[in-house]
Design an enzyme around this catalytic site. Structure first.
Site, short mmCIF file in Angstrom:
data_model
loop_
_atom_site.label_atom_id
_atom_site.label_comp_id
_atom_site.label_asym_id
_atom_site.label_seq_id
_atom_site.Cartn_x
_atom_site.Cartn_y
_atom_site.Cartn_z
N SER A 16 1.14 -1.17 0.01
CA SER A 16 -0.18 -0.28 0.00
C SER A 16 0.93 0.96 0.26
CB SER A 16 -0.82 0.10 1.29
OG SER A 16 0.10 0.22 2.57
N ILE A 18 3.19 5.05 0.49
CA ILE A 18 4.48 4.94 -0.29
C ILE A 18 4.88 3.36 -1.40
CG2 ILE A 18 6.77 5.91 -0.37
CD1 ILE A 18 5.33 7.94 1.69
N ASP A 64 6.26 -10.97 8.84
CA ASP A 64 6.28 -9.89 10.00
C ASP A 64 7.57 -9.14 10.04
OD1 ASP A 64 6.01 -8.65 12.25
OD2 ASP A 64 3.86 -9.77 12.37
N TYR A 158 8.10 7.00 17.50
CA TYR A 158 8.16 7.07 15.66
C TYR A 158 9.26 8.22 15.27
CZ TYR A 158 7.05 7.96 10.91
OH TYR A 158 6.82 8.27 9.28
N LYS A 162 13.29 6.80 13.29
CA LYS A 162 13.19 7.28 12.40
C LYS A 162 14.78 8.22 12.57
CE LYS A 162 10.03 6.02 9.66
NZ LYS A 162 9.96 4.44 8.36
N1 LIG Z 1 2.66 8.99 4.22
C1 LIG Z 1 3.33 9.59 5.13
O1 LIG Z 1 3.19 10.60 4.96
C2 LIG Z 1 4.56 9.34 5.79
C3 LIG Z 1 5.47 10.43 5.85
C4 LIG Z 1 7.33 10.02 6.05
C5 LIG Z 1 7.06 9.04 6.31
N2 LIG Z 1 6.18 7.58 5.77
C6 LIG Z 1 6.94 6.35 5.83
O2 LIG Z 1 7.33 5.64 4.67
C7 LIG Z 1 6.87 4.00 4.87
C8 LIG Z 1 5.93 3.63 4.88
O3 LIG Z 1 4.18 4.31 4.42
P1 LIG Z 1 2.71 4.45 4.15
O4 LIG Z 1 2.50 6.07 5.03
O5 LIG Z 1 2.78 4.22 2.54
O6 LIG Z 1 1.59 3.81 5.42
P2 LIG Z 1 1.42 2.62 4.83
O7 LIG Z 1 0.49 2.33 3.27
O8 LIG Z 1 0.63 1.75 5.59
O9 LIG Z 1 2.18 1.52 4.50
C9 LIG Z 1 3.07 0.47 5.48
C10 LIG Z 1 4.02 -0.42 4.74
O10 LIG Z 1 5.06 -1.42 6.18
C11 LIG Z 1 4.46 -2.67 5.97
N3 LIG Z 1 4.45 -3.22 7.49
C12 LIG Z 1 3.32 -2.62 8.28
N4 LIG Z 1 3.68 -3.50 9.71
C13 LIG Z 1 4.73 -4.92 9.76
C14 LIG Z 1 5.14 -5.21 9.97
N5 LIG Z 1 5.01 -5.83 11.25
N6 LIG Z 1 5.98 -5.99 9.20
C15 LIG Z 1 6.67 -5.77 8.17
N7 LIG Z 1 5.86 -5.41 7.28
C16 LIG Z 1 4.52 -4.43 8.15
C17 LIG Z 1 2.68 -2.84 5.53
O11 LIG Z 1 2.60 -4.07 5.48
P3 LIG Z 1 1.06 -5.05 5.56
O12 LIG Z 1 -0.04 -3.98 5.69
O13 LIG Z 1 0.86 -5.65 4.43
O14 LIG Z 1 1.11 -5.13 6.28
C18 LIG Z 1 2.62 -1.69 4.78
O15 LIG Z 1 2.64 -2.22 3.52
C19 LIG Z 1 6.79 4.07 6.49
O16 LIG Z 1 8.15 3.57 6.68
C20 LIG Z 1 6.65 5.30 6.96
O17 LIG Z 1 7.33 5.47 8.11
C21 LIG Z 1 4.98 8.04 5.12
#
Ligand SMILES: NC(=O)c1ccc[n+]([C@@H]2O[C@H](COP(=O)([O-])OP(=O)(O)OC[C@H]3O[C@@H](n4cnc5c(N)ncnc54)[C@H](OP(=O)(O)O)[C@@H]3O)[C@@H](O)[C@H]2O)c1
Length: 259
Positions: A16, A18, A64, A158, A162
């Site tokens: 999902s 990013i 996981d 968090y 990071k």
């Molecule tokens: N969106 C933002 O505004 C933002 C800003 C700065 C940084 N980020 C960073 O971007 C990255 C992606 O986040 P996102 O915003 O795209 O959110 P997201 O859609 O919730 O994606 C998170 C991903 O991490 C995986 N994940 C969660 N728990 C896990 C676990 N226990 N073991 C292995 N994988 C796990 C999820 O896999 P499943 O769903 O398949 O379990 C999912 O694919 C993160 O590192 C986040 O800190 C996001």
């Protein structure tokens, strides 16, 4: 982008948000992809379909990251899919909100560290070891956050995870430069994803953020993918140990009021 065609890349958290955006852009650039997910089977199948339609060779793997003892086996499987990897994108992450009242025993803190910092550490070291033994170069992109640079209430776990990821990336860049293994950090600002879309698209919330962001809008998952492609490409062959911030100018503004 230069040098990406046929590159073999593992992207964690590609089910999902990013990670899915990164997968789509890298597929367009001709990379071969190992796409990791944890629980979201429907999401990873959607990503797989999207990248396959773009002509990419890809496979999915589940793990996981809260179970560190499984990471080594997971990496070996990922490495064997295309008989090696050229790039590793540590993107999977948990966005936790911890307070004195909801995490007094530190359970959420440890879980956040396991997924956001310990897993990238284990995967990066396994990747570097495999590249060194294979006598081949490699590139790592660690998806961090602007919370490593400036943060707010509720983000103690968090932001610490990071900031740790940023520091670890610099050490790895220094250590592995001699082996032609580059390590860089992507630091996104506010990027709506499935998880946050409802909240961030609410007009009141959107206005609050857009007023604060000099560029006047949120970022997109495709933009994060483009930046990741850049960090993996030959365009950044001499770039290592750097943090690339993509936040529409939010951090640069700091707390200065609008004029
Ligand atoms: N969106 C933002 O505004 C933002 C800003 C700065 C940084 N980020 C960073 O971007 C990255 C992606 O986040 P996102 O915003 O795209 O959110 P997201 O859609 O919730 O994606 C998170 C991903 O991490 C995986 N994940 C969660 N728990 C896990 C676990 N226990 N073991 C292995 N994988 C796990 C999820 O896999 P499943 O769903 O398949 O379990 C999912 O694919 C993160 O590192 C986040 O800190 C996001």
């Amino acid at each position: 982008m230069n040098g990406l065609k046929d590159k073999r890349v593992l992207i964690t958290g590609a089910s999902s948000g990013i990670g899915a955006g990164m997968a789509r852009v890298l597929a367009r650039e001709g990379c071969r992809l190992v796409l990791h997910f944890n629980r979201n089977q429907a999401g990873i199948e959607k990503t797989l379909k999207a990248v396959t339609e773009l002509g990419a060779e890809a496979t999915i793997l589940q793990c996981d990251f809260r179970q560190p003892e499984t990471l080594n086996g997971f990496f070996k499987q990922a490495w064997s899919v295309f008989e090696g990897l050229d790039g590793l994108v540590n993107n999977a992450g948990i966005v936790s909100k911890t307070t004195a009242l909801n995490d007094a025993d530190g359970t959420q803190f440890l879980e956040t560290m396991a997924v956001n910092l310990h897993a990238p550490y284990l995967l990066s070291t396994a990747f570097a070891q495999a590249c060194i033994l294979a006598k081949q170069p490699g590139a790592i992109v660690n998806n961090s956050s602007i919370h490593a640079q400036a943060t707010c209430e509720w983000f103690s776990a968090y932001a610490a995870s990071k900031a740790g990821l940023d520091a670890m990336s610099k050490v790895h860049a220094v250590e592995w430069g001699q082996h032609q293994i580059r390590v860089n950090v992507l630091a996104p600002g506010v990027v709506p994803v499935e998880r946050t879309d409802k909240i961030l698209s609410h007009p009141k919330m959107a206005k609050k953020w857009h007023d604060k962001i000099p560029a006047g809008r949120y970022g997109t998952t495709d933009e994060m993918g483009e930046a990741t492609a850049y960090l993996l490409s030959d365009a950044t062959a001499w770039m290592t140990g750097s943090v690339l911030t993509l936040d529409g100018g939010l951090i640069a503004r700091g707390n200065y009021p609008s004029r």
